[in-house]
Write a protein that holds these residues in place. Structure first.
Motif, PDB file in Angstrom:
ATOM      1  N   GLY A 278       0.807  -1.209   0.000  1.00  0.00           N
ATOM      2  CA  GLY A 278       0.000   0.000   0.000  1.00  0.00           C
ATOM      3  C   GLY A 278       0.843   1.264   0.000  1.00  0.00           C
ATOM      4  O   GLY A 278       0.327   2.358   0.174  1.00  0.00           O
TER       5      GLY A 278
ATOM      6  N   ARG B 129      -4.790   2.410  -1.927  1.00  0.00           N
ATOM      7  CA  ARG B 129      -3.600   2.006  -1.174  1.00  0.00           C
ATOM      8  C   ARG B 129      -3.971   1.448   0.191  1.00  0.00           C
ATOM      9  O   ARG B 129      -3.269   0.610   0.733  1.00  0.00           O
TER      10      ARG B 129
ATOM     11  N   ARG C 194      -4.769  -2.133  -0.510  1.00  0.00           N
ATOM     12  CA  ARG C 194      -3.534  -2.886  -0.717  1.00  0.00           C
ATOM     13  C   ARG C 194      -2.829  -3.097   0.609  1.00  0.00           C
ATOM     14  O   ARG C 194      -2.423  -2.131   1.249  1.00  0.00           O
TER      15      ARG C 194
ATOM     16  N   GLN D  25       2.048   1.575   7.707  1.00  0.00           N
ATOM     17  CA  GLN D  25       1.306   2.060   6.547  1.00  0.00           C
ATOM     18  C   GLN D  25      -0.207   1.985   6.812  1.00  0.00           C
ATOM     19  O   GLN D  25      -0.972   2.777   6.291  1.00  0.00           O
ATOM     20  N   HIS D  26      -0.599   1.027   7.628  1.00  0.00           N
ATOM     21  CA  HIS D  26      -2.030   0.798   7.798  1.00  0.00           C
ATOM     22  C   HIS D  26      -2.552   1.066   9.202  1.00  0.00           C
ATOM     23  O   HIS D  26      -3.708   0.834   9.481  1.00  0.00           O
TER      24      HIS D  26
END
Lengths: 330, 337, 374
Positions: free
Chosen positions: A233, B99, B102, B133-134
């Protein structure tokens, strides 16, 4: 890691020794020895030296000894910092060289950084936007950069500057600062004059590095780890900068090893054209006048400086690549 | 909504997906009319020979197909039928929303544990990056989470291994790191693209067991891409058989092995080596090679290699696609149940 | 933006990209090899010029004439009063009103017809046939008249003729240097790759050392040491040796790399098992299989050699007059004051650049052809 470093250090020492032998050969190559040249030099200025005086000088400099002994004695003196006396200038060689050696290095390093600063972003751009108009333009420019020898480029720039701007674009200092002692103002003046010679020197190397960077990055962009990063991501920008660019940096760092000697080399000729106060013009004068101690010392010091520069790049490479860094740790 | 035989909710529905690669040699239809469902806690196997579009399907879902490939039709619906339904095919691949999917909703596990990790960063660095990132947590917390993930995927001494570089780990451990990385965003859908192909048999079994355990614990919808019928039999609930960019048969795994309905599936199953085979019996192979996707045969793409070809029909007409979620084969010989 | 609009936008963008690439991709795909072909043609043309240099030259490249000093480039006028009658203007001496120096300028009233296969200075074609026929010449000019396509230098020598004749030295010294480098490179690289072990280590270290030395100061030192008494030929050979001193290292690397990879190839092992002698294996089996790599490496090494000679001669340390090379011609352009008055002195930069470019493209094309995966 230690092994790698030691190996590099060892090789650098051997290289220096090798350069010293070459230098010694260059010093001894011209027919006759330096006393002959000295006498000829004096004769040209009107004074004479008797045969006894000449013999005495030969004994002083050990010129009657075998070559190997002479080399050892010369090397011994060099290691003590005594590089001999310039015959043309009648002063110790180190004094004649003065700032010029450092200025050579400043110009070469400036060219090196310029090469990187230009080649890195353009290489990345050309690979990521492969076959775009920009890529096409840069590739064409790159080829021209490769094809025009730097001294010719310097010559053309000098001509254009003189013809259309009416000024001398050469030199490293403004007239006010040429003889001035070092000061911040002089450093600033140097910095202002540096871009042109650095750019001239950097052009060919930049063209080459862009091609290398582009090719490497194109290879890396196809590798699975890039997909991994994307699948996490990450933004495309971060993906490319953190992973493939990082991998493509390796040949970039190792490029110093061959780029630096090349830049130092080029600076000699470019300096002559642009009238830079580096060792270039001095070396040519010394060689033409057969002032061999001066010429030899310049060759020797340039060689050693280059070796040191290369060594620094090796250490840099070591820090960049964990595979080399962890070598020997299993 | 269509009635479904399975109770589990659909996590991801792919409908009539078409992907085209526009190249100078001409357009290549990598995928055409591909449909299937991924359900929470269940495993869909995707099987087929190399070049049949398995990996392109996986990358299309994540919207990371390499140029010049692009999605030319169909929908990829995340959480279909719920208020949160999103069509991934319509999102900008670079958008924040895509994103977030993903690695966040959909995790990807790779075939090559050797090259799927960057050698320039430590394992920890690459996992922590995915974690952060998440989720909005501090570096220290992310590091703890990464260690926890490594432990979860069965890596011994994760506290020290987290600082190792990928080249310092064995293939099996690297694949476990890859799985940990795929889990970093806590996804409810996992796509495993040939996760065991590059591993030795013992490690294969361990990785498959790990995937099964993780799926059961987290009720993950798993899409398992493989060309290995053994892995299909062992791991999956439903199977989609792909040939040249199309799903040619879709069936529950037991039905597929008991009564394959497409000639291609039958040929694939005959080509599986069996310990029950008679000594010195030649292994059956499928005649011919997969045609280049750019030179797709007219009619049913399988007809040049099909033993049961109907002359005049299979060579001219394309058999109808299988309706999503219903077992069947895209073949004129197949009588819908 | 709605999802549908985004989709349409993306599609339109990609369509444009796709349409652009159809042509563009084809262009890029062919470009490399087409360029290599064109480059091959250019290189061949240059060598043809070198072979027929004296025939192509118009005036004696060594003949000086103080009165013709710094004449600007002259064009050949093709038409005279509408009729095809190629001619150049004769020269007229004019006294500069300020300096009182006699300056020669073209005189449009004196038209000198240009003829093909004209008689000019004597030379020996291929060094064998004494002749005085040149491609171009003028009819009925008095002493001092001539065709000065690229102007003249300070000593009144025709720059075009000098440049054509210089092609011979500049290109042949590159070839000679590469030949010598190739011999050294194949020999040492071969030994290194074939025997491995400590021999390999030593040779590799020597290569590394040679490559880490800045070449130009080293060359300058060596070139300056050549005795003044040496003849042009001796200096030519010495310069060849000096520029090959570093040049062989690249070729040695290529050869070694090839040997190392070929040593494991099945056909080499097969030949060994069949009892072929080592010499036979090397020359019959290994060398032919990487000849293309060597050709590619050579065509990439050649431009470097040419630049080296040009740089040395430019500095006045390479070839010495009366030898003529592009570097020697450029030497005249060193002084910025002179250059500002006579910029045509820089024209030797053009063949240098073109030849280097052509060799680079050619080498790239050959390398791709030799090893599409490398």
């Amino acid at each position: 890691m230690l092994m790698y470093l030691l190996r590099r250090l060892g090789l650098a020492l051997v290289t220096c020794l090798f350069i010293s032998v070459l230098t010694f050969i260059i010093i001894r190559l011209p027919p006759g020895d330096f006393v002959d040249a000295y006498i000829a030099n004096l004769a040209a200025s009107g004074s004479t030296v008797s045969n006894e005086q000449a013999e005495a000088m030969r004994r002083d400099y050990g010129l009657d000894q075998p070559a190997l002994v002479q080399y050892a004695r010369w090397l011994g003196r060099v290691l003590e910092g005594d590089f001999g006396v310039s015959m043309v200038w009648r002063r110790p060689v180190t004094e004649v060289i003065g700032d010029r050696l450092w200025l050579t290095m400043v110009v070469s390093f400036a060219a090196l950084f310029l090469t990187w600063a230009i080649a890195l972003p353009i290489g990345i751009y050309s690979a990521v936007r492969q076959y775009s108009i920009g890529d096409y333009v840069f590739t064409t420019l790159g080829f021209i950069g490769l094809a025009v020898p730097n001294f010719l480029l310097a010559l053309i720039l000098m001509y254009l500057g003189f013809r259309y701007l009416g000024l001398n674009v050469g030199g490293l200092f403004s007239p006010d600062y040429v003889q001035a002692p070092w000061s911040w103002a002089r450093v600033w003046d140097l910095a202002k004059h540096l871009p042109l010679p650095a750019a001239v020197l950097a052009l060919a190397g930049t063209a080459q590095l862009i091609r290398i960077m582009r090719a490497n990055l194109l290879d890396e962009l196809r590798k699975p780890y890039v997909v991994t990063a994307r699948a996490k991501g990450l933004t495309e920008r971060r993906t490319i900068l953190k992973y493939p660019v990082r991998a493509a940096l390796n040949p970039f760092a190792s490029s110093v090893a061959y780029l630096f000697p090349y830049l130092v080399s080029g600076s000699i000729v470019v300096s002559l054209v642009l009238g830079l106060p580096t060792v270039g013009p001095l070396l040519l004068q010394a060689l033409v006048a057969q002032d061999m101690f001066l010429a030899g010392t310049i060759v020797l010091l340039l060689g050693i400086m280059t070796v040191v520069g290369t060594l620094i790049s090796d250490v840099l490479l070591m820090w960049i690549d964990p595979r080399i860094r962890l070598e020997g740790h299993g | 909504m269509r009635p479904t035989p399975m109770a589990e909710p659909i996590a991801l529905a792919v409908r009539d997906l078409a992907v085209r690669f526009e190249m100078e040699q001409g357009n290549v239809h990598a995928l055409e009319g591909v449909s299937f469902d991924l359900r929470a806690g269940r495993t869909l196997g995707i099987v087929g020979e190399s070049g049949c579009g398995k990996s392109v399907t996986a990358r299309s879902i994540l919207r990371i197909i390499d140029r010049p490939g692009r999605i030319t039709g169909g929908r990829i619906l995340l959480d279909p039928g719920t208020p949160q339904e999103v069509d991934l095919a319509a999102l900008d691949p670079e958008s924040a929303r895509m994103r977030a999917v993903r690695g966040g909703r959909v995790g990807l596990i790779f075939q090559e544990p050797m090259t799927a990790l960057s050698v320039h960063y430590t394992v920890g660095n690459q996992i922590i990056e995915a974690v952060r990132q998440h989720s909005d947590i501090s570096k220290a917390e992310a590091r703890n989470r990464a260690i926890e993930l490594l432990r979860e995927v069965g890596i011994p001494r994760p506290e020290t291994r987290i600082d190792a570089y990928p080249f310092e780990l064995s293939g099996g451990l690297r694949q476990r790191v890859g799985i940990a990385m795929a889990l970093a965003g806590d996804p409810d859908i996992l796509i495993a693209d040939e996760p065991t192909t590059a591993l030795d048999v013992t490690t294969q079994a361990q990785i498959l067991a790990l995937l099964r355990r993780l799926q059961a614990e987290k009720r993950i919808a798993l899409m398992l891409i493989t060309h290995d019928m053994g892995v299909i039999a062992e791991m999956t609930d439903e199977v989609a058989v792909m040939y040249l960019g199309r799903v040619v048969e879709y069936a529950p795994v037991a039905a597929l092995f008991a009564a394959p309905r497409h000639p291609y599936t039958r040929a694939l199953l005959r080509a599986v080596p069996s310990v029950l085979a008679a000594p010195r019996q030649r292994l059956a192979t499928i005649g011919g090679a997969v045609p280049h996707p750019g030179a797709r045969p007219a009619g049913c793409a399988f007809h040049p290699r099909c033993a049961e070809v109907i002359p005049g029909r299979c060579t001219a007409e394309m058999p109808p696609a299988i309706p999503p979620g219903i077992a069947g084969a895209s073949c004129f010989l197949d009588v819908p149940a | 933006m709605s999802a549908a609009a985004a989709d349409i936008g993306a599609t339109a963008g990609q369509d444009r990209f796709a349409q652009a690439t159809q042509l563009q991709l084809t262009w890029w795909r062919f470009r490399r090899h087409r360029l290599a072909l064109i480059s091959l043609f250019i290189v061949a043309l240059f060598y043809a010029v070198a072979v027929f240099a004296d025939f192509l030259a118009i005036s004696d490249p060594h003949a000086t004439d103080a009165r013709r000093s710094f004449i600007p480039p002259q064009a050949i006028h093709l038409f005279d009063d509408g009729a095809f009658r190629p001619h150049v203007y004769g020269l007229r001496g004019v006294r500069d009103p300020q300096t009182f120096k006699l300056v020669y300028t073209p005189d449009p009233n004196r038209k000198l017809p240009v003829t093909l296969f004209a008689r000019g200075y004597d030379y020996a074609l291929f060094g064998l046939f004494e002749t005085n026929i040149h491609l171009l010449g003028i009819e009925g000019g008095s002493r001092g008249d001539g065709i000065f396509l690229l102007g003249t230098d300070q000593l009144g020598r025709d720059l075009y003729s000098r440049m054509v004749v210089a092609t011979r030295v500049s290109l042949s010294i590159g070839l000679a240097g590469v030949t010598l480098s190739l011999l050294l490179g194949v020999l040492l690289g071969g030994i290194s790759g074939l025997y491995g072990g400590w021999v390999d280590t030593v040779i590799q270290r020597v290569i590394e050392i040679l490559r880490s030395i800045p070449t130009i100061p080293l060359w300058m030192g060596l070139a300056a040491a050549l005795p003044n008494t040496w003849s042009v030929t001796q200096v030519y050979l010495a310069i060849t040796v000096i520029i090959s001193l570093i040049g062989w290292t690249d070729l040695a690397r290529v050869v070694r790399g090839r040997f190392l990879s070929l040593r494991e190839e099945d056909f080499v092992v097969a030949a060994e098992l069949a009892g072929a002698s080592q010499g036979r294996i090397i020359f019959r089996h290994m060398l032919p299989s990487f000849a293309s790599h060597i050709i590619a490496a050579v065509s990439l090494a050649l431009p470097a050699m040419i630049v080296s000679e040009t740089a040395l001669s430019f500095l006045g340390l390479g070839l010495r007059p009366p030898a003529v090379s592009w570097g020697i011609l450029l030497q005249d352009a060193q002084n910025i004051q002179v250059l500002a008055g006579a910029p045509w002195l820089l024209s030797a930069a053009v063949p240098v650049t073109v030849v280097i470019l052509a060799f680079n493209f050619l080498g790239d094309g050959l390398r791709d052809a030799a090893d599409p995966y490398g």
